[in-house]
Design a protein around this motif. Structure first.
Motif, PDB file in Angstrom:
ATOM      1  N   HIS A 290     -34.059  -5.008 -16.389  1.00 43.85           N
ATOM      2  CA  HIS A 290     -32.658  -6.293 -16.070  1.00 43.85           C
ATOM      3  C   HIS A 290     -31.745  -5.297 -17.635  1.00 43.85           C
ATOM      4  CE1 HIS A 290     -35.913  -7.518 -18.896  1.00 43.85           C
ATOM      5  NE2 HIS A 290     -34.710  -8.210 -20.000  1.00 43.85           N
ATOM      6  N   ARG A 291     -32.802  -4.772 -17.959  1.00 46.74           N
ATOM      7  CA  ARG A 291     -31.900  -4.536 -19.777  1.00 46.74           C
ATOM      8  C   ARG A 291     -31.424  -2.854 -19.304  1.00 46.74           C
ATOM      9  NH1 ARG A 291     -36.803  -4.834 -24.371  1.00 46.74           N
ATOM     10  NH2 ARG A 291     -36.485  -7.719 -23.938  1.00 46.74           N
ATOM     11  N   VAL A 292     -32.102  -2.050 -18.105  1.00 46.89           N
ATOM     12  CA  VAL A 292     -31.475  -1.043 -17.899  1.00 46.89           C
ATOM     13  C   VAL A 292     -30.095  -1.127 -16.985  1.00 46.89           C
ATOM     14  CG1 VAL A 292     -31.436   1.224 -16.103  1.00 46.89           C
ATOM     15  CG2 VAL A 292     -33.664   0.432 -17.794  1.00 46.89           C
ATOM     16  N   PHE A 293     -30.241  -2.271 -16.419  1.00 49.41           N
ATOM     17  CA  PHE A 293     -28.727  -2.864 -15.700  1.00 49.41           C
ATOM     18  C   PHE A 293     -27.744  -3.565 -16.153  1.00 49.41           C
ATOM     19  CE2 PHE A 293     -31.958  -2.239 -11.943  1.00 49.41           C
ATOM     20  CZ  PHE A 293     -31.738  -2.162 -10.762  1.00 49.41           C
ATOM     21  N   ALA A 294     -28.006  -3.626 -17.026  1.00 49.28           N
ATOM     22  CA  ALA A 294     -27.059  -4.744 -17.799  1.00 49.28           C
ATOM     23  C   ALA A 294     -26.746  -2.907 -18.983  1.00 49.28           C
ATOM     24  CB  ALA A 294     -27.923  -5.432 -18.778  1.00 49.28           C
ATOM     25  N   ALA A 295     -27.109  -2.037 -18.865  1.00 46.86           N
ATOM     26  CA  ALA A 295     -26.644  -1.069 -20.039  1.00 46.86           C
ATOM     27  C   ALA A 295     -25.602   0.219 -18.890  1.00 46.86           C
ATOM     28  CB  ALA A 295     -27.855  -0.178 -20.481  1.00 46.86           C
ATOM     29  N   PHE A 296     -26.125   0.413 -17.800  1.00 44.09           N
ATOM     30  CA  PHE A 296     -26.021   1.230 -17.421  1.00 44.09           C
ATOM     31  C   PHE A 296     -25.292   0.415 -15.411  1.00 44.09           C
ATOM     32  CE2 PHE A 296     -29.293   3.219 -19.617  1.00 44.09           C
ATOM     33  CZ  PHE A 296     -28.305   3.939 -20.332  1.00 44.09           C
ATOM     34  N   SER A 297     -24.280   1.431 -15.173  1.00 45.61           N
ATOM     35  CA  SER A 297     -23.757   1.310 -13.903  1.00 45.61           C
ATOM     36  C   SER A 297     -24.836   1.291 -13.012  1.00 45.61           C
ATOM     37  CB  SER A 297     -22.791   1.836 -13.672  1.00 45.61           C
ATOM     38  OG  SER A 297     -22.857   3.018 -13.024  1.00 45.61           O
ATOM     39  N   ILE A 298     -25.126   0.980 -11.248  1.00 47.60           N
ATOM     40  CA  ILE A 298     -25.675   1.168 -10.666  1.00 47.60           C
ATOM     41  C   ILE A 298     -25.868   2.528  -9.868  1.00 47.60           C
ATOM     42  CG2 ILE A 298     -24.250   0.492  -8.606  1.00 47.60           C
ATOM     43  CD1 ILE A 298     -28.412  -0.285  -8.916  1.00 47.60           C
ATOM     44  N   GLY A 299     -24.472   3.386 -10.147  1.00 44.94           N
ATOM     45  CA  GLY A 299     -24.370   4.575  -9.511  1.00 44.94           C
ATOM     46  C   GLY A 299     -24.741   5.162 -10.403  1.00 44.94           C
ATOM     47  N   LYS A 300     -25.077   5.084 -11.600  1.00 51.26           N
ATOM     48  CA  LYS A 300     -25.532   6.550 -13.447  1.00 51.26           C
ATOM     49  C   LYS A 300     -26.968   5.535 -12.416  1.00 51.26           C
ATOM     50  CE  LYS A 300     -22.495   6.722 -16.525  1.00 51.26           C
ATOM     51  NZ  LYS A 300     -21.944   5.971 -17.609  1.00 51.26           N
ATOM     52  N   ILE A 301     -27.526   4.893 -12.372  1.00 56.64           N
ATOM     53  CA  ILE A 301     -29.305   4.284 -12.420  1.00 56.64           C
ATOM     54  C   ILE A 301     -30.390   5.146 -11.074  1.00 56.64           C
ATOM     55  CG2 ILE A 301     -30.861   2.994 -12.044  1.00 56.64           C
ATOM     56  CD1 ILE A 301     -29.220   0.488 -13.421  1.00 56.64           C
ATOM     57  N   LEU A 302     -28.799   4.958  -9.954  1.00 58.87           N
ATOM     58  CA  LEU A 302     -29.568   6.122  -8.943  1.00 58.87           C
ATOM     59  C   LEU A 302     -29.375   7.443  -8.644  1.00 58.87           C
ATOM     60  CD1 LEU A 302     -27.238   3.316  -5.675  1.00 58.87           C
ATOM     61  CD2 LEU A 302     -30.067   2.945  -6.620  1.00 58.87           C
ATOM     62  N   ALA A 303     -28.862   7.521  -9.234  1.00 61.18           N
ATOM     63  CA  ALA A 303     -28.724   9.229  -9.317  1.00 61.18           C
ATOM     64  C   ALA A 303     -29.419  10.120 -10.665  1.00 61.18           C
ATOM     65  CB  ALA A 303     -27.076   9.547 -10.073  1.00 61.18           C
ATOM     66  N   ALA A 304     -30.552   9.152 -11.215  1.00 61.65           N
ATOM     67  CA  ALA A 304     -31.228   9.479 -12.083  1.00 61.65           C
ATOM     68  C   ALA A 304     -32.393   9.098 -11.183  1.00 61.65           C
ATOM     69  CB  ALA A 304     -31.163   8.246 -13.436  1.00 61.65           C
ATOM     70  N   MET A 305     -32.411   8.089 -10.623  1.00 61.32           N
ATOM     71  CA  MET A 305     -33.554   8.369 -10.094  1.00 61.32           C
ATOM     72  C   MET A 305     -34.359  10.005  -8.787  1.00 61.32           C
ATOM     73  SD  MET A 305     -35.490   5.535 -10.817  1.00 61.32           S
ATOM     74  CE  MET A 305     -36.349   5.422  -9.739  1.00 61.32           C
ATOM     75  N   PRO A 306     -33.637  10.567  -8.879  1.00 56.06           N
ATOM     76  CA  PRO A 306     -34.231  11.955  -8.076  1.00 56.06           C
ATOM     77  C   PRO A 306     -34.827  12.828  -9.083  1.00 56.06           C
ATOM     78  CG  PRO A 306     -32.228  10.972  -6.727  1.00 56.06           C
ATOM     79  CD  PRO A 306     -32.364   9.855  -8.247  1.00 56.06           C
ATOM     80  N   LEU A 307     -33.652  12.727 -10.019  1.00 54.96           N
ATOM     81  CA  LEU A 307     -34.561  13.841 -11.203  1.00 54.96           C
ATOM     82  C   LEU A 307     -35.873  13.465 -11.929  1.00 54.96           C
ATOM     83  CD1 LEU A 307     -33.868  15.697 -13.686  1.00 54.96           C
ATOM     84  CD2 LEU A 307     -32.366  14.062 -14.939  1.00 54.96           C
ATOM     85  N   ILE A 308     -35.728  11.586 -11.969  1.00 49.14           N
ATOM     86  CA  ILE A 308     -36.929  11.124 -12.632  1.00 49.14           C
ATOM     87  C   ILE A 308     -38.175  11.509 -12.065  1.00 49.14           C
ATOM     88  CG2 ILE A 308     -39.138   9.539 -13.321  1.00 49.14           C
ATOM     89  CD1 ILE A 308     -35.950   7.820 -14.321  1.00 49.14           C
ATOM     90  N   LEU A 309     -38.198  11.130 -10.723  1.00 46.90           N
ATOM     91  CA  LEU A 309     -39.107  11.811  -9.496  1.00 46.90           C
ATOM     92  C   LEU A 309     -39.658  13.037  -9.591  1.00 46.90           C
ATOM     93  CD1 LEU A 309     -38.121   9.257  -6.631  1.00 46.90           C
ATOM     94  CD2 LEU A 309     -39.665   8.959  -7.974  1.00 46.90           C
ATOM     95  N   THR A 310     -38.205  13.566  -9.435  1.00 48.48           N
ATOM     96  CA  THR A 310     -38.877  15.500  -9.350  1.00 48.48           C
ATOM     97  C   THR A 310     -39.721  15.595 -10.446  1.00 48.48           C
ATOM     98  OG1 THR A 310     -36.740  15.805  -7.820  1.00 48.48           O
ATOM     99  CG2 THR A 310     -37.427  17.640  -9.335  1.00 48.48           C
ATOM    100  N   VAL A 311     -39.135  15.524 -11.684  1.00 52.84           N
ATOM    101  CA  VAL A 311     -40.632  15.287 -13.299  1.00 52.84           C
ATOM    102  C   VAL A 311     -41.270  15.150 -13.141  1.00 52.84           C
ATOM    103  CG1 VAL A 311     -40.690  14.951 -15.666  1.00 52.84           C
ATOM    104  CG2 VAL A 311     -38.224  15.733 -14.306  1.00 52.84           C
ATOM    105  N   LEU A 312     -41.402  13.642 -11.763  1.00 44.36           N
ATOM    106  CA  LEU A 312     -42.996  13.071 -11.994  1.00 44.36           C
ATOM    107  C   LEU A 312     -43.382  14.361 -10.825  1.00 44.36           C
ATOM    108  CD1 LEU A 312     -42.478   9.110 -11.695  1.00 44.36           C
ATOM    109  CD2 LEU A 312     -43.565  10.277 -13.794  1.00 44.36           C
ATOM    110  N   CYS A 313     -42.974  14.955  -9.990  1.00 43.02           N
ATOM    111  CA  CYS A 313     -43.914  15.273  -8.827  1.00 43.02           C
ATOM    112  C   CYS A 313     -44.226  16.905  -9.482  1.00 43.02           C
ATOM    113  CB  CYS A 313     -42.892  15.679  -7.348  1.00 43.02           C
ATOM    114  SG  CYS A 313     -42.781  14.884  -6.575  1.00 43.02           S
TER     115      CYS A 313
END
Length: 319
Positions: A290-313
């Protein structure tokens, strides 16, 4: 006296409506617990006797059958996709659990493949039917009040079933676990039967409201929702999410199966892991998202998720 008899069903439905959120929450808790126990029991038996290398055949079979089910069956049961479909899936789940208790331990690949595909399909269909059912029960305002509690009860059932898996296996073994799971499904069928008259009354009210509203309205031709650009993007993202999900599940199952050679140890670990993962999801939703959604737009969050998953993989591949 005749009036009292006629009023009895109405009073029964009214009393059940007061307890509706509790009945739905209790049913969903039992549903998620039984689905999780059935899936983990069959999956760990499959991994122990067949191995993770055959999981792609499971994923392929599940998705083909589910696609055929959606296009050939769901389009023909409009209006029955809630309680009726859930009841239809409830009995095969109980039969599958008792049959697995009778057949297991089994080491034949086709038999275990059928059991695992059926367990996954039952989970998919019952979850879909439950979502449709609660849409029949609650209005938008009521959904905001009750839906978080109902889904929290489902998470509770999922977590408890995973944590108790090891202790149950130590006492009764996998056959006793599957028999107990079948009994849980039968108990949930009783609760589901109590919900039937409430859904029928709700659907009757909705039909009356639709008829009264359509009488004074004009027909409006609108563009199909599937042609909307956002719908197209969501379809593409759903494909990518499912593709990655099955790939990660396959790699994870293969890695875990190499560490735990005994079926009971593998089942215990998978249960604790599933519970821990659900705890992590609840924690993220409660304290972080809820803090992340309050600080960033949904577009930026969705764009960041593939990068996070790539780093984890990459981190997992080299560790």
């Amino acid at each position: 006296m005749a009036e009292n008899i006629a009023m009895a069903p109405a009073h029964s439905v009214a009393g059940s409506r007061e307890n509706l959120p509790h009945l739905v929450a209790g049913f969903f808790m039992l549903l998620k617990a039984s689905n999780n126990l059935l899936y983990l029991s069959v999956l760990t038996t499959f991994l122990e006797n067949v191995g993770a290398h055959s999981l792609p055949w499971v994923y392929l079979s599940v998705n083909i059958v589910f696609i055929v089910f959606q296009f050939q069956f769901m389009s023909r049961i409009v209006g029955y996709e809630g309680h009726w479909l859930l009841s239809l899936a409830n009995w095969p789940a109980a039969v599958l659990s008792f049959a697995a208790a009778f057949v297991f331990p089994a080491n034949t690949m086709p038999v275990l493949l059928i059991f695992l595909v059926m367990a996954m399909l039952i989970d998919l269909v019952s979850t879909q039917a439950f979502t449709a059912m609660i849409n029949h029960f609650f209005s938008v305002a009521e959904s905001r009040r009750f839906t978080p509690v109902i889904y929290a009860s489902g998470s509770f059932g999922f977590i408890i079933s995973g944590l108790l898996l090891k202790f149950v296996l130590d006492f009764v073994g996998i056959r006793g676990l599957l028999v107990g799971n079948g009994m849980i499904i039968l108990i949930s069928a009783i609760i589901l039967q109590l919900l039937k008259p409430i859904e029928q009354a709700r659907l009757a009210e909705a039909d009356e409201a639709d008829q009264s509203s359509s009488a004074g309205s004009t027909e409006i031709v609108s563009e199909s929702s599937l042609q909307h650009p956002l719908a197209r993007l969501l379809n593409i993202s759903s494909f990518l999410i499912l593709f990655n999900k099955y790939l990660v599940d396959f790699l994870f199952a293969a890695a875990v199966a190499t560490y735990f050679t005994r079926g009971n140890d593998l089942a215990a670990f998978m249960g604790v892991f599933a519970a821990s993962a659900d705890f992590a999801v609840i924690g993220l939703q409660t304290f972080v998202m809820h803090r992340v959604f309050a600080a960033f737009s949904i577009g930026k969050i969705l764009a960041a998720m593939p990068l996070i998953l790539t780093v984890l993989c990459f981190a997992a591949s080299f560790s």
